[in-house]
Design an enzyme around this catalytic site. Sequence first.
Site, mmCIF file in Angstrom:
data_model
loop_
_atom_site.group_PDB
_atom_site.id
_atom_site.type_symbol
_atom_site.label_atom_id
_atom_site.label_comp_id
_atom_site.label_asym_id
_atom_site.label_seq_id
_atom_site.Cartn_x
_atom_site.Cartn_y
_atom_site.Cartn_z
ATOM 1 N N LYS A 113 0.908 -1.049 0.018
ATOM 2 C CA LYS A 113 0.048 0.059 -0.033
ATOM 3 C C LYS A 113 0.773 1.339 0.417
ATOM 4 C CE LYS A 113 -1.694 2.483 3.513
ATOM 5 N NZ LYS A 113 -1.893 3.692 2.491
ATOM 6 N N GLU B 285 10.447 1.937 10.101
ATOM 7 C CA GLU B 285 11.490 3.086 9.803
ATOM 8 C C GLU B 285 10.379 4.635 9.872
ATOM 9 O OE1 GLU B 285 13.515 5.988 8.691
ATOM 10 O OE2 GLU B 285 13.099 5.189 5.912
ATOM 11 N N CYS C 266 12.932 12.274 5.683
ATOM 12 C CA CYS C 266 13.380 11.964 6.871
ATOM 13 C C CYS C 266 14.664 11.372 8.276
ATOM 14 C CB CYS C 266 12.887 10.139 7.397
ATOM 15 S SG CYS C 266 14.116 9.109 6.401
HETATM 16 O O1 TXE Z 1 2.315 9.543 8.071
HETATM 17 P P1 TXE Z 1 2.386 7.554 8.466
HETATM 18 P P2 TXE Z 1 1.946 10.908 7.915
HETATM 19 C C1 TXE Z 1 5.910 11.250 9.689
HETATM 20 C C2 TXE Z 1 5.926 12.929 9.504
HETATM 21 C C3 TXE Z 1 5.170 13.450 9.420
HETATM 22 C C4 TXE Z 1 4.265 12.421 10.339
HETATM 23 C C5 TXE Z 1 2.997 12.492 9.914
HETATM 24 O O2 TXE Z 1 6.613 14.263 11.011
HETATM 25 O O3 TXE Z 1 4.144 14.366 9.529
HETATM 26 O O4 TXE Z 1 5.633 11.142 9.818
HETATM 27 O O5 TXE Z 1 2.499 11.780 8.674
HETATM 28 C C6 TXE Z 1 -0.349 3.957 6.202
HETATM 29 N N1 TXE Z 1 -2.106 0.968 9.999
HETATM 30 N N2 TXE Z 1 7.006 10.731 8.805
HETATM 31 O O6 TXE Z 1 0.821 11.210 8.888
HETATM 32 O O7 TXE Z 1 -0.024 8.064 9.012
HETATM 33 C C7 TXE Z 1 -0.684 5.771 5.949
HETATM 34 O O8 TXE Z 1 -1.863 5.138 4.792
HETATM 35 C C8 TXE Z 1 -1.053 0.613 8.777
HETATM 36 C C9 TXE Z 1 8.119 10.454 8.592
HETATM 37 O O9 TXE Z 1 1.410 10.789 6.406
HETATM 38 O O10 TXE Z 1 2.684 7.043 9.428
HETATM 39 C C10 TXE Z 1 0.331 5.987 4.912
HETATM 40 O O11 TXE Z 1 0.416 5.042 3.762
HETATM 41 N N3 TXE Z 1 -0.901 1.560 7.898
HETATM 42 C C11 TXE Z 1 8.169 9.398 7.801
HETATM 43 C C12 TXE Z 1 1.721 4.952 5.758
HETATM 44 O O12 TXE Z 1 1.260 4.795 6.980
HETATM 45 C C13 TXE Z 1 -1.314 2.962 8.361
HETATM 46 C C14 TXE Z 1 7.840 9.520 6.040
HETATM 47 C C15 TXE Z 1 2.485 6.228 5.883
HETATM 48 O O13 TXE Z 1 1.721 7.080 7.108
HETATM 49 C C16 TXE Z 1 -1.761 3.460 8.849
HETATM 50 C C17 TXE Z 1 6.466 10.224 6.112
HETATM 51 C C18 TXE Z 1 -2.666 2.499 9.720
HETATM 52 N N4 TXE Z 1 -2.661 2.173 11.506
HETATM 53 C C19 TXE Z 1 5.783 10.991 7.653
HETATM 54 N N5 TXE Z 1 -1.914 4.717 9.130
HETATM 55 C C20 TXE Z 1 9.908 9.012 7.395
HETATM 56 N N6 TXE Z 1 9.957 7.959 7.994
HETATM 57 O O14 TXE Z 1 10.216 9.012 6.416
HETATM 58 C C21 TXE Z 1 -1.005 5.434 8.621
HETATM 59 N N7 TXE Z 1 -1.022 3.892 8.115
#
Ligand code: TXE
Length: 479
Positions: free
Chosen positions: A173, A248, A282
Amino acid sequence: MNIQNYINGNFQDPVLDNWIDNYNPSNGEVYGQLPNSTKEDVDNAYSAARSAFPDWSQTTLEARSRILLKISELLEAKLQDFAEAESKDNGKPVSLAKTIDIPRAASNFRFFANAITQFASESHESVGQNAINYTLRQPIGVVGCISPWNLPLYLFSWKIAPAIAAGNCVVAKPSEVTPMTAFLLGQVCTEAGLPKGVLNIVHGLGTTTGQAIVEHPDIKAISFTGGTTTGARIAKVAAPMFKKLSLELGGKNPNIIFADCDYDEMLATTVRSSFANQGQICLCGSRIFVETFIYEKFKNDFVQSVKQLKVGHPSEPETNIGALVSKQHLEKVKAYIDIAKQENGTVLCGGNIVKINGYENGYYLEPTVIEVSSDDCRVNQEEIFGPVVTIMPFKTEHEVLQMANKVKYGLSATLWTNNLKRTMHLSNMLEAGIVWVNTWLMRDLRTPFGGVKDSGVGREGGFEALRFFTEAKNVCIKY
Ligand code: TXE
């Protein structure tokens, strides 16, 4: 343009016919829809993957490798289309997607096509006991890959390539905010001859589609990149089922600058490590610590350089800073600038939302440098994940090490110095999974990648990724 799920080699609508709007961050307009897939779609994707697994896991390494190489070649051949799609979904400059994101995604497939042919297992002779042990590295079965929006195809392929190279079948996904290049990848996989069901791509929200993948009892491993809060939620769901997890997560990485560094190179790289991809990587060095002797000079030069960065539409060739990924994210990042002011931080440059002519509803923000007087403030402790960095001076190696390590995250750290003793000492002591010395974001795909503390568990990259996507089984034979 509407996006469909890619299940068993076919493009199809979600079973319950639920859809989500897909926004173009450069102008704030909806330009298509994507499925909000539910458990039913994930179950279908799982069944396809499960059926494909016996054959795929028995496909020779050479044949798997050839298909992965073909995927890589096709991505390179379609570079322009993929770069434009990535930019339209994410807001990043097309030039960046063309030089970094898509070429690196192609490299991921090429790298793991080769790595799998070199992935040797161990054997141990039990001397004096007439026995030999050997380790089988067997694919896990069906695995789940969940990726974020900041480097969409690059991080999606960083998981999928090693998973399928190792003989697994995948339910994947991409982020609901940036689904387009994952959708296009499905077409490429079919064209490359990847057998039906080996890779299945389901689109949708984290709380519906993502959650359904993590909750699926027979998807035995989850590789996830995203926010720390989401990582913790996934770990909680996966733990009672004893799923293998690679997480990660976020970072709040220190960029430590000593007076004895190569100044010009440091300055140019620090501008990049602060603001590349609108600061939404990140690994960005969002906390800049500068040795007192050069602090004032650095502050002036850095601010001057940052003011030169052009905020603009992602398709303009001279644009350095494109749009942030979403309205919600823009608001979050902007709110941190207000928090910094309340905490007595000084905004040295930037800080404002930008209206681009003709694209007034796009999500643009000036690159922002905030001088902070204490490392304890929220903007210095919490992940902002946008074009915002803090700077402050330090006096001693000991002091900067304390400040660098005093955050909950531990993904990467950058060090600028030509002093060998200091390099060795700080590299050992910094709490981070990756340390760059006199460079930033230089990646050799054989090296382990991942963080400590709240930045996650497990390592990706090279044989670490192939180890994650396989189960080790020891066979002991007495003769
Ligand atoms: O990320 P999410 P978001 C950090 C950054 C950002 C914050 C939130 O600080 O502001 O995270 O970003 C899926 N079960 N990073 O809200 O929600 C979601 O659909 C399974 C750091 O956009 O963590 C997406 O595919 N999956 C980071 C993925 O998880 C779930 C990069 C990431 O989304 C889920 C991005 C659940 N319960 C944001 N909830 C890095 N480390 O590079 C969400 N997802």
